[in-house]
Scaffold this motif. Structure first.
Motif, PDB file in Angstrom:
ATOM      1  N   ARG A  22      37.393  33.189  34.582  1.00 21.98           N
ATOM      2  CA  ARG A  22      38.133  34.442  34.430  1.00 21.98           C
ATOM      3  C   ARG A  22      37.218  35.577  33.995  1.00 21.98           C
ATOM      4  NH1 ARG A  22      43.235  35.800  35.035  1.00 21.98           N
ATOM      5  NH2 ARG A  22      43.765  33.634  35.462  1.00 21.98           N
ATOM      6  N   ALA A  23      36.140  35.269  33.316  1.00 28.16           N
ATOM      7  CA  ALA A  23      35.183  36.307  32.914  1.00 28.16           C
ATOM      8  C   ALA A  23      34.535  36.949  34.134  1.00 28.16           C
ATOM      9  CB  ALA A  23      34.120  35.710  31.996  1.00 28.16           C
ATOM     10  N   VAL A  24      34.364  36.178  35.206  1.00 31.92           N
ATOM     11  CA  VAL A  24      33.810  36.744  36.445  1.00 31.92           C
ATOM     12  C   VAL A  24      34.770  37.794  36.999  1.00 31.92           C
ATOM     13  CG1 VAL A  24      33.183  36.229  38.832  1.00 31.92           C
ATOM     14  CG2 VAL A  24      32.515  34.658  37.001  1.00 31.92           C
ATOM     15  N   VAL A  25      36.055  37.470  37.000  1.00 31.25           N
ATOM     16  CA  VAL A  25      37.064  38.373  37.548  1.00 31.25           C
ATOM     17  C   VAL A  25      37.156  39.653  36.743  1.00 31.25           C
ATOM     18  CG1 VAL A  25      39.541  38.612  38.026  1.00 31.25           C
ATOM     19  CG2 VAL A  25      38.382  36.467  38.531  1.00 31.25           C
ATOM     20  N   THR A  26      37.038  39.564  35.437  1.00 33.48           N
ATOM     21  CA  THR A  26      37.186  40.744  34.578  1.00 33.48           C
ATOM     22  C   THR A  26      35.916  41.571  34.460  1.00 33.48           C
ATOM     23  OG1 THR A  26      36.664  39.400  32.616  1.00 33.48           O
ATOM     24  CG2 THR A  26      38.991  39.609  33.227  1.00 33.48           C
ATOM     25  N   SER A  27      34.786  41.069  34.952  1.00 28.18           N
ATOM     26  CA  SER A  27      33.531  41.808  34.821  1.00 28.18           C
ATOM     27  C   SER A  27      33.508  43.004  35.765  1.00 28.18           C
ATOM     28  CB  SER A  27      32.354  40.886  35.117  1.00 28.18           C
ATOM     29  OG  SER A  27      32.372  40.476  36.475  1.00 28.18           O
ATOM     30  N   ASP A  28      32.588  43.939  35.508  1.00 29.80           N
ATOM     31  CA  ASP A  28      32.498  45.155  36.327  1.00 29.80           C
ATOM     32  C   ASP A  28      32.220  44.846  37.794  1.00 29.80           C
ATOM     33  OD1 ASP A  28      33.021  46.744  34.180  1.00 29.80           O
ATOM     34  OD2 ASP A  28      30.918  47.205  33.742  1.00 29.80           O
ATOM     35  N   GLY A  29      31.387  43.877  38.061  1.00 28.43           N
ATOM     36  CA  GLY A  29      31.070  43.537  39.449  1.00 28.43           C
ATOM     37  C   GLY A  29      31.872  42.376  39.992  1.00 28.43           C
ATOM     38  N   GLY A  30      32.992  42.055  39.338  1.00 20.31           N
ATOM     39  CA  GLY A  30      33.770  40.883  39.725  1.00 20.31           C
ATOM     40  C   GLY A  30      34.310  40.954  41.140  1.00 20.31           C
ATOM     41  N   ALA A  31      34.853  42.104  41.523  1.00 22.40           N
ATOM     42  CA  ALA A  31      35.440  42.238  42.864  1.00 22.40           C
ATOM     43  C   ALA A  31      34.375  42.040  43.933  1.00 22.40           C
ATOM     44  CB  ALA A  31      36.097  43.610  43.012  1.00 22.40           C
ATOM     45  N   GLU A  32      33.204  42.623  43.712  1.00 24.02           N
ATOM     46  CA  GLU A  32      32.126  42.475  44.697  1.00 24.02           C
ATOM     47  C   GLU A  32      31.648  41.032  44.770  1.00 24.02           C
ATOM     48  OE1 GLU A  32      27.675  44.258  45.740  1.00 24.02           O
ATOM     49  OE2 GLU A  32      28.772  44.960  43.974  1.00 24.02           O
ATOM     50  N   ARG A  33      31.568  40.378  43.624  1.00 27.25           N
ATOM     51  CA  ARG A  33      31.095  38.991  43.617  1.00 27.25           C
ATOM     52  C   ARG A  33      32.066  38.080  44.353  1.00 27.25           C
ATOM     53  NH1 ARG A  33      29.040  35.487  38.318  1.00 27.25           N
ATOM     54  NH2 ARG A  33      28.257  33.699  39.548  1.00 27.25           N
ATOM     55  N   LEU A  34      33.350  38.312  44.181  1.00 26.43           N
ATOM     56  CA  LEU A  34      34.347  37.517  44.906  1.00 26.43           C
ATOM     57  C   LEU A  34      34.236  37.758  46.413  1.00 26.43           C
ATOM     58  CD1 LEU A  34      37.529  37.949  42.668  1.00 26.43           C
ATOM     59  CD2 LEU A  34      36.024  35.969  42.775  1.00 26.43           C
ATOM     60  N   ALA A  35      34.036  39.022  46.781  1.00 23.52           N
ATOM     61  CA  ALA A  35      33.940  39.355  48.208  1.00 23.52           C
ATOM     62  C   ALA A  35      32.709  38.724  48.840  1.00 23.52           C
ATOM     63  CB  ALA A  35      33.920  40.866  48.385  1.00 23.52           C
ATOM     64  N   VAL A  36      31.580  38.809  48.156  1.00 24.13           N
ATOM     65  CA  VAL A  36      30.328  38.233  48.672  1.00 24.13           C
ATOM     66  C   VAL A  36      30.470  36.732  48.866  1.00 24.13           C
ATOM     67  CG1 VAL A  36      27.928  37.734  48.080  1.00 24.13           C
ATOM     68  CG2 VAL A  36      28.833  40.040  47.774  1.00 24.13           C
ATOM     69  N   ALA A  37      31.244  36.089  47.991  1.00 20.60           N
ATOM     70  CA  ALA A  37      31.428  34.647  48.064  1.00 20.60           C
ATOM     71  C   ALA A  37      32.554  34.239  49.017  1.00 20.60           C
ATOM     72  CB  ALA A  37      31.702  34.089  46.675  1.00 20.60           C
ATOM     73  N   GLY A  38      33.163  35.212  49.698  1.00 21.87           N
ATOM     74  CA  GLY A  38      34.219  34.889  50.647  1.00 21.87           C
ATOM     75  C   GLY A  38      35.457  34.301  50.005  1.00 21.87           C
ATOM     76  N   MET A  39      35.748  34.686  48.771  1.00 20.44           N
ATOM     77  CA  MET A  39      36.895  34.144  48.048  1.00 20.44           C
ATOM     78  C   MET A  39      38.164  34.828  48.528  1.00 20.44           C
ATOM     79  SD  MET A  39      37.792  31.915  45.680  1.00 20.44           S
ATOM     80  CE  MET A  39      36.372  31.618  44.615  1.00 20.44           C
ATOM     81  N   THR A  40      39.069  34.077  49.124  1.00 23.46           N
ATOM     82  CA  THR A  40      40.344  34.626  49.581  1.00 23.46           C
ATOM     83  C   THR A  40      41.342  34.653  48.433  1.00 23.46           C
ATOM     84  OG1 THR A  40      41.240  32.468  50.217  1.00 23.46           O
ATOM     85  CG2 THR A  40      39.917  33.651  51.861  1.00 23.46           C
ATOM     86  N   TRP A  41      42.408  35.432  48.614  1.00 20.88           N
ATOM     87  CA  TRP A  41      43.422  35.482  47.561  1.00 20.88           C
ATOM     88  C   TRP A  41      44.128  34.130  47.431  1.00 20.88           C
ATOM     89  CZ3 TRP A  41      48.624  34.580  48.258  1.00 20.88           C
ATOM     90  CH2 TRP A  41      49.111  34.607  49.572  1.00 20.88           C
ATOM     91  N   GLU A  42      44.249  33.390  48.548  1.00 19.06           N
ATOM     92  CA  GLU A  42      44.898  32.087  48.473  1.00 19.06           C
ATOM     93  C   GLU A  42      44.075  31.121  47.622  1.00 19.06           C
ATOM     94  OE1 GLU A  42      45.674  33.412  52.863  1.00 19.06           O
ATOM     95  OE2 GLU A  42      44.103  33.641  51.335  1.00 19.06           O
ATOM     96  N   ALA A  43      42.729  31.211  47.741  1.00 19.02           N
ATOM     97  CA  ALA A  43      41.857  30.291  47.015  1.00 19.02           C
ATOM     98  C   ALA A  43      41.653  30.710  45.564  1.00 19.02           C
ATOM     99  CB  ALA A  43      40.508  30.195  47.714  1.00 19.02           C
ATOM    100  N   LEU A  44      41.833  31.982  45.264  1.00 27.16           N
ATOM    101  CA  LEU A  44      41.505  32.494  43.938  1.00 27.16           C
ATOM    102  C   LEU A  44      42.349  31.849  42.849  1.00 27.16           C
ATOM    103  CD1 LEU A  44      39.836  34.394  42.202  1.00 27.16           C
ATOM    104  CD2 LEU A  44      41.487  36.212  42.695  1.00 27.16           C
ATOM    105  N   ALA A  45      43.656  31.716  43.085  1.00 30.90           N
ATOM    106  CA  ALA A  45      44.530  31.145  42.059  1.00 30.90           C
ATOM    107  C   ALA A  45      44.099  29.720  41.715  1.00 30.90           C
ATOM    108  CB  ALA A  45      45.982  31.176  42.519  1.00 30.90           C
ATOM    109  N   GLY A  46      43.774  28.935  42.740  1.00 28.70           N
ATOM    110  CA  GLY A  46      43.325  27.570  42.476  1.00 28.70           C
ATOM    111  C   GLY A  46      41.998  27.529  41.754  1.00 28.70           C
ATOM    112  N   TRP A  47      41.113  28.453  42.113  1.00 31.44           N
ATOM    113  CA  TRP A  47      39.810  28.500  41.454  1.00 31.44           C
ATOM    114  C   TRP A  47      39.954  28.861  39.976  1.00 31.44           C
ATOM    115  CZ3 TRP A  47      36.806  32.929  39.851  1.00 31.44           C
ATOM    116  CH2 TRP A  47      35.477  32.625  39.497  1.00 31.44           C
ATOM    117  N   LEU A  48      40.808  29.830  39.686  1.00 31.14           N
ATOM    118  CA  LEU A  48      41.028  30.238  38.297  1.00 31.14           C
ATOM    119  C   LEU A  48      41.785  29.178  37.505  1.00 31.14           C
ATOM    120  CD1 LEU A  48      42.069  33.990  38.749  1.00 31.14           C
ATOM    121  CD2 LEU A  48      39.960  33.139  37.704  1.00 31.14           C
ATOM    122  N   GLN A  49      42.591  28.388  38.209  1.00 34.54           N
ATOM    123  CA  GLN A  49      43.471  27.401  37.561  1.00 34.54           C
ATOM    124  C   GLN A  49      44.319  28.084  36.486  1.00 34.54           C
ATOM    125  OE1 GLN A  49      41.690  23.627  36.553  1.00 34.54           O
ATOM    126  NE2 GLN A  49      40.256  23.732  38.283  1.00 34.54           N
TER     127      GLN A  49
END
Length: 526
Positions: free
Chosen positions: A240-267
């Motif tokens: 969750r710290a990745v998501v809340t960080s300043d570059g979190g959105a870009e990091r998720l995009a670079v890693a190809g993280m979809t919204w469907e996968a994000l919830a499972g990843w965050l648990q």
């Protein structure tokens, strides 16, 4: 005096949905007209979402569709191949095109046919998304067994080379699939595309993910796959710290993280911060489907404004190639008023082909019970009555002077003002029970320049004849079929009586052609 060769003489236009002249009965007992095989298949294909209808079970529709494809694959392979290619392209119908391609190949292999477009080409032409090679394989093996013919394998291999990349692997190569990317590669033996030097390593990684998931390592050359692996390796407590960080959105995009996968990843819950981090990398239709979730999570007004701009952007709407009724579904499920205007704009962009017809137009919209019974797809709560109302309302709003009528066992005028919202007008339509199309035409036709009926064509018996007989022969009657049943409610193909179909506004292109006395061809032959 010239009897025929005068300046006023005009050729009678023809259209491609053609009646044979044989009389049938509609499911409601009305006098119906049989269509030739090509016309029947076209109307069934453009309205077929692998769901049942009021009068026809899903299994029966599937069987009728497959039989028609097999018949025409043998008799007219070029036309059939063109239909299947168009269905997956401009028609944007995945299931019908994939099933159709499999049945095309089966029929031609059984007949030993070699003329016309090749089986391999037809298979390749209908596979336009990375998950579709697996869809076609699953259909073939569940229908015809595990022995997959070479043309099917080669067509799938061609598509795999076009479609498989890092992002596709992350989004579609999941444990929920019966055929994983590695399974498909093993089966069809696709060689990497020579123009994609990275694809060999990607194929090997897909095989490793399937057979040795614990030790599979993505190629270092693929930034997205390596970034995704790094995210997946993070302890759950640190994610969750990745998501809340300043570059979190870009990091998720670079890693190809979809919204469907994000919830499972965050648990954990998809709260405001999680949604705001993934929204920038979501597609326009994914945004439209999640408007309720955004509101429930409390996304900021600033982010909501960005979402509204995306979903209402004309280029985004065109790129998404979604059917107009998808925006009605989003409107019905979005709880807040801040989405109403963007969705209205998006709906308008998706109806760009609706013509501004001159003169006086009578638009009749079928609101009988059979239209309400049939959902647009297994994943949709919308029905054909909703689709009919959208298209009929859009046509009436664009026309110079239109009377908009809803009909069932009775009929009513639907009042509207020029410039009014389509979505607002839709709330004035009701459920009108049975189907008496003939009486609706008789009651409301008043020397209009044309009549357009949006319907499933299953009208009840009438002592006055079929609906099209209630209008003088020199006045065009256009039937827009939304169900694809075998029998039509009137003749079609010539003599100012024309039928077209589908669940997008593309069919409306035919009306100006026909009124300009030009023949309207099949859409893929234009």
């Amino acid at each position: 005096m010239a009897r025929f060769n005068s300046r006023a003489a005009r050729a009678q236009p023809t259209s491609r949905v053609t009646s044979t002249g044989r009389v049938l009965r509609s499911h409601e007992g009305g006098k119906g007209r049989e269509r030739d095989a090509r016309s029947e298949l076209f109307l069934l294909a453009v309205s077929h979402f692998a769901t049942g209808t009021f009068y026809e079970r899903a299994e029966d529709r599937d069987d009728r569709f497959a039989k028609l494809v097999r018949k025409l694959a043998a008799e007219d392979p070029a036309w059939t191949a063109g239909l299947l290619r168009w269905l997956r392209g401009e028609g944007n119908l995945r299931t019908a095109s994939i099933v159709g391609a499999a049945e095309y190949v089966k029929a031609r292999l059984d007949a030993g046919a070699t003329h016309g477009p090749s089986n391999r080409q037809v298979v390749d032409s209908v596979l336009q998304r990375p998950d579709e090679p697996g869809e076609l394989l699953a259909y073939w093996t569940s229908t015809y067994g595990r022995a997959v013919p070479k043309p099917v394998k080669r067509g799938i291999a061609d598509a795999v080379r076009r479609l498989y990349g890092g992002r596709a692997l992350l989004k579609y190569d999941t444990a929920s699939r019966g055929y994983r990317f590695g399974d498909i590669l093993n089966l069809v033996h696709a060689a990497p595309d020579p123009g994609k030097p990275w694809q060999g390593e990607l194929f090997q990684y897909a095989l490793d993910r399937r057979h040795n998931p614990d030790t599979a390592v993505p190629p270092a050359s693929n930034r997205m796959l390596t970034a995704h692996r790094e995210l997946m390796a993070l302890p759950v407590a640190e994610r969750r710290a990745v998501v809340t960080s300043d570059g979190g959105a870009e990091r998720l995009a670079v890693a190809g993280m979809t919204w469907e996968a994000l919830a499972g990843w965050l648990q954990g819950p998809m709260d405001r911060v999680a949604w705001e981090a993934v929204i920038p990398s979501m597609g326009a239709m994914a945004l439209a489907r999640n408007l309720r979730n955004f509101d429930e999570a409390g996304v900021s007004d600033e982010v909501a404004a960005q979402v509204a701009a995306r979903i209402s952007d004309p280029a985004e709407v065109a790129r998404s190639r979604q059917f107009p009724f998808r925006y009605l579904a989003a409107y019905q499920h979005a709880p807040s008023l801040r989405w109403s205007y963007p969705l209205e704009q998006a709906l308008g962009h998706s109806l760009a082909n609706v013509p501004a017809l001159p003169g006086r137009t009578l638009v009749l919209v079928d609101r009988s019970g059979s239209m309400f019974y049939s959902r647009m797809s297994d994943r949709s709560e919308l029905d054909r009555a909703d689709a009919a109302a959208i298209f009929g309302t859009a046509l009436a709003l664009r026309a110079a002077n239109a009377d908009l009528v809803e009909f069932g066992s009775t009929s009513n005028r639907v009042r509207f003002r020029k410039g009014e919202s389509v979505l607002k007008i839709l709330g004035r339509f009701g459920d009108l029970g049975g189907t008496d199309t003939t009486e609706a035409v008789r009651r409301h036709y008043r020397k209009h320049d044309r009549v357009l009926i949006v319907t499933d064509e299953q009208y009840a018996f009438s002592g006055h004849g079929d609906p099209t007989e209630q209008v003088p022969a020199h006045v065009p009657v256009y039937t827009w079929n939304l169900a694809g049943y075998r029998a039509g409610h009137g003749p079609s193909g010539a003599g100012n009586r024309h039928t077209f179909g589908g669940l997008s506004d593309a069919a409306f292109r035919m009306v100006p052609l026909l009124e300009a006395a030009r023949d309207a061809d099949w859409p893929w032959a234009a």
